[in-house]
Scaffold this active site. Sequence first.
Site, mmCIF file in Angstrom:
data_model
loop_
_atom_site.group_PDB
_atom_site.id
_atom_site.type_symbol
_atom_site.label_atom_id
_atom_site.label_comp_id
_atom_site.label_asym_id
_atom_site.label_seq_id
_atom_site.Cartn_x
_atom_site.Cartn_y
_atom_site.Cartn_z
ATOM 1 N N CYS A 85 -22.392 20.462 -52.465
ATOM 2 C CA CYS A 85 -21.284 19.789 -53.151
ATOM 3 C C CYS A 85 -21.772 18.869 -54.280
ATOM 4 O O CYS A 85 -22.570 17.967 -54.049
ATOM 5 C CB CYS A 85 -20.509 18.974 -52.104
ATOM 6 S SG CYS A 85 -19.309 17.836 -52.829
ATOM 7 N N ARG A 162 -7.474 16.333 -47.184
ATOM 8 C CA ARG A 162 -8.555 17.302 -46.989
ATOM 9 C C ARG A 162 -9.760 16.611 -46.365
ATOM 10 O O ARG A 162 -9.952 15.411 -46.520
ATOM 11 C CB ARG A 162 -8.947 17.900 -48.338
ATOM 12 C CG ARG A 162 -7.856 18.744 -48.957
ATOM 13 C CD ARG A 162 -8.332 19.350 -50.265
ATOM 14 N NE ARG A 162 -8.824 18.361 -51.182
ATOM 15 C CZ ARG A 162 -9.934 18.482 -51.907
ATOM 16 N NH1 ARG A 162 -10.663 19.572 -51.820
ATOM 17 N NH2 ARG A 162 -10.310 17.532 -52.740
ATOM 18 N N PHE A 163 -10.575 17.376 -45.675
ATOM 19 C CA PHE A 163 -11.739 16.813 -44.974
ATOM 20 C C PHE A 163 -12.965 17.019 -45.851
ATOM 21 O O PHE A 163 -13.751 17.948 -45.654
ATOM 22 C CB PHE A 163 -11.880 17.482 -43.603
ATOM 23 C CG PHE A 163 -10.592 17.445 -42.810
ATOM 24 C CD1 PHE A 163 -10.072 16.235 -42.372
ATOM 25 C CD2 PHE A 163 -9.874 18.613 -42.536
ATOM 26 C CE1 PHE A 163 -8.876 16.181 -41.663
ATOM 27 C CE2 PHE A 163 -8.685 18.571 -41.840
ATOM 28 C CZ PHE A 163 -8.184 17.355 -41.400
ATOM 29 N N THR A 164 -13.083 16.144 -46.847
ATOM 30 C CA THR A 164 -14.088 16.340 -47.886
ATOM 31 C C THR A 164 -15.369 15.548 -47.635
ATOM 32 O O THR A 164 -15.377 14.551 -46.917
ATOM 33 C CB THR A 164 -13.523 15.895 -49.256
ATOM 34 O OG1 THR A 164 -13.058 14.551 -49.141
ATOM 35 C CG2 THR A 164 -12.391 16.793 -49.713
ATOM 36 N N VAL A 165 -16.448 16.004 -48.256
ATOM 37 C CA VAL A 165 -17.665 15.218 -48.413
ATOM 38 C C VAL A 165 -17.725 14.811 -49.882
ATOM 39 O O VAL A 165 -17.172 15.524 -50.717
ATOM 40 C CB VAL A 165 -18.930 16.029 -48.029
ATOM 41 C CG1 VAL A 165 -19.008 16.250 -46.556
ATOM 42 C CG2 VAL A 165 -19.024 17.351 -48.795
ATOM 43 N N GLU A 180 -14.744 8.748 -51.720
ATOM 44 C CA GLU A 180 -14.632 8.974 -53.162
ATOM 45 C C GLU A 180 -15.988 8.707 -53.824
ATOM 46 O O GLU A 180 -16.445 7.560 -53.915
ATOM 47 C CB GLU A 180 -13.533 8.070 -53.739
ATOM 48 C CG GLU A 180 -13.404 8.116 -55.248
ATOM 49 C CD GLU A 180 -13.389 9.520 -55.834
ATOM 50 O OE1 GLU A 180 -12.613 10.375 -55.374
ATOM 51 O OE2 GLU A 180 -14.195 9.775 -56.767
ATOM 52 N N SER A 181 -16.606 9.780 -54.291
ATOM 53 C CA SER A 181 -17.973 9.661 -54.801
ATOM 54 C C SER A 181 -18.100 8.727 -55.997
ATOM 55 O O SER A 181 -19.110 8.046 -56.144
ATOM 56 C CB SER A 181 -18.515 11.046 -55.154
ATOM 57 O OG SER A 181 -17.731 11.641 -56.148
ATOM 58 N N TYR A 228 -13.856 23.808 -61.907
ATOM 59 C CA TYR A 228 -12.969 24.136 -60.773
ATOM 60 C C TYR A 228 -11.616 24.633 -61.282
ATOM 61 O O TYR A 228 -11.011 25.528 -60.698
ATOM 62 C CB TYR A 228 -12.772 22.905 -59.869
ATOM 63 C CG TYR A 228 -13.960 22.641 -58.971
ATOM 64 C CD1 TYR A 228 -14.010 23.157 -57.686
ATOM 65 C CD2 TYR A 228 -15.040 21.887 -59.405
ATOM 66 C CE1 TYR A 228 -15.097 22.945 -56.857
ATOM 67 C CE2 TYR A 228 -16.143 21.658 -58.592
ATOM 68 C CZ TYR A 228 -16.167 22.191 -57.319
ATOM 69 O OH TYR A 228 -17.244 21.981 -56.503
HETATM 70 N N1 LIG Z 1 -12.889 13.138 -55.085
HETATM 71 C C1 LIG Z 1 -13.835 13.580 -54.170
HETATM 72 C C2 LIG Z 1 -13.906 15.103 -54.163
HETATM 73 C C3 LIG Z 1 -14.851 15.617 -53.119
HETATM 74 C C4 LIG Z 1 -14.660 17.136 -52.870
HETATM 75 O O1 LIG Z 1 -13.754 17.765 -53.438
HETATM 76 N N2 LIG Z 1 -15.524 17.688 -52.009
HETATM 77 C C5 LIG Z 1 -15.408 19.094 -51.638
HETATM 78 C C6 LIG Z 1 -16.752 19.785 -51.678
HETATM 79 S S1 LIG Z 1 -17.387 20.086 -53.275
HETATM 80 C C7 LIG Z 1 -14.978 19.213 -50.183
HETATM 81 O O2 LIG Z 1 -15.526 18.545 -49.326
HETATM 82 N N3 LIG Z 1 -14.004 20.075 -49.914
HETATM 83 C C8 LIG Z 1 -13.549 20.325 -48.578
HETATM 84 C C9 LIG Z 1 -12.177 20.939 -48.557
HETATM 85 O O3 LIG Z 1 -11.590 21.111 -49.612
HETATM 86 O O4 LIG Z 1 -11.701 21.246 -47.470
HETATM 87 C C10 LIG Z 1 -15.144 12.926 -54.539
HETATM 88 O O5 LIG Z 1 -15.547 13.000 -55.711
HETATM 89 O O6 LIG Z 1 -15.743 12.320 -53.671
#
Ligand SMILES: N[C@@H](CCC(=O)N[C@@H](CS)C(=O)NCC(=O)O)C(=O)O
Length: 361
Positions: A85, A162-165, A180-181, A228
Site C-alpha cells: 500500500c 473500510r478496513f484500511t491500512v 489517515e496517512s 486509482y
Molecule cells: N486515506 C487513507 C487511504 C488508505 C487506503 O486506501 N488504503 C488501502 C490500501 S492501498 C486499503 O487499506 N484498502 C482496504 C479496503 O479498501 O478494503 C490513507 O491515506 O491513510
Amino acid sequence: MENTVVASGFSPRVPLLRVRSSSTEIYNYNKQQTIRMANSLVDETTASGAYNRPPSVFRNFVSRDPTSQFPAESERYHLYMSYACPWACRCLAYLKLKGLDKAISFTSVKPIWEKTKEGDEHTGWIFPVSSAEEPGAEPDPLNGAKSIRALYDIASSNYSGRFTVPVLWDKKQKTIVSNESSDILRMFNSEFNDIAENPALDLYPKPLQAKIDEVNEWVYDGINNGVYKCGFAIKQGPYNEAVTKLYQTLDKCEEILSKQRYLCGNTLTEADIRLFVTLIRFDEVYGVYFKCNKKLIREYPNLFNYTKDIFQLPGISSTVNMEHIKRHYYGSHPSINPSGVIPIGPCTDYSAPHDRERFGS
Ligand SMILES: N[C@@H](CCC(=O)N[C@@H](CS)C(=O)NCC(=O)O)C(=O)O
C-alpha cells in the site's frame, strides 16, 4: 443504483462487472458464475462511473505534549501496514528517515486480500499465522488479530467504513489513533523528536509549508489518487478525464524536476515522499493494471532519476517490497484481474546510478 460495464468482444447480454452501492458482482467466465464481493476500495464507484475515495475516520493526533490524550512515548505506538500500500509505505518511509523504527514498531499484513470473517463475503488485509507463511508479513504481535478488520472491531463497535491500512495503534489504550496517512506523516515528522534518532530532519519546514501543501494538493489529485481514478473508473468518460489529468500532472513534475532536485526546491520534503510511493509502483503496476500506459516513468528522464534518487536514500529501499506490491494489486481485485495473473516486467533496477547530484546534495 446499478451500473453495468460490458467489455468489447464479450456478448452484450453477459455483464462483466456490476457495481451496486454496497457490493460488486463479477462474472467469472471460467466458472460460468457470478462472484459477489463485499465493500472495499473497488466499490467506491459513483453512478457516473468515476472512482470516489471516502475520507478516513480515525483522526486523532499523537502529541509531544505529555498531558495529551496520545502523548509521544517510545514503544507505545505500532504501525500496522502493508508493503503493497502506497499510503502505508509513506508512513514506513518516515519511520526509516526519522530513525523512529525502534521507538515505533510495525507489522505488515499479507499482500493478497482474503475473507476477513465467517458469515460475510468481505475480503481484506489478513495477518499470516506464522512468520514463515509469507516473507515480509508477520502475525499480529499485539492483539493476535486475524485481520485488520478485527483491529477496527476492537477500536470501535459501530465502525462502518473500510478496513484500511495504515493503522497507527496505541498499545496502552488498545485503540486506533489514526488511519489517515497524511496525518501520521505530520506526527512522525514533528511529535516524536525527543525519541527520534534523526530529530533534525524536518520534512515539513515552516518556510516551505505553504508550498508543500500546494504541491501535495495537485500531486494527490492528479497522481496519487489519480492512478486509482484511472484504474477504478468503470466508464470511458471518467477514465479519460483522470488519465488526461494524470499525464498533465506527470508532465508538470517532469518540468519542475528538470530545474531542481526535489519538488519544492533542492531540499527533500514531505511532497517528495508522497510522490515517490506512487512513482515506484507506476511501471510495475499502474502502467498495466490501472491503464496508465500512455508513458511509463522510465520514459521521463527526470522523474525516473528522481525515483532512483529517493529509492537510494538510507532506509527507503527497505520500504519497497515489489513482490508484495505486485501480488497485492494483481491478486486482490478480481473485478479488474479475474485470473490473478501477474505480468513479468519491467523489473527496473532503482539502485542504478542517477544524475540528480547535478543539482547538489
Ligand atoms: N486515506 C487513507 C487511504 C488508505 C487506503 O486506501 N488504503 C488501502 C490500501 S492501498 C486499503 O487499506 N484498502 C482496504 C479496503 O479498501 O478494503 C490513507 O491515506 O491513510
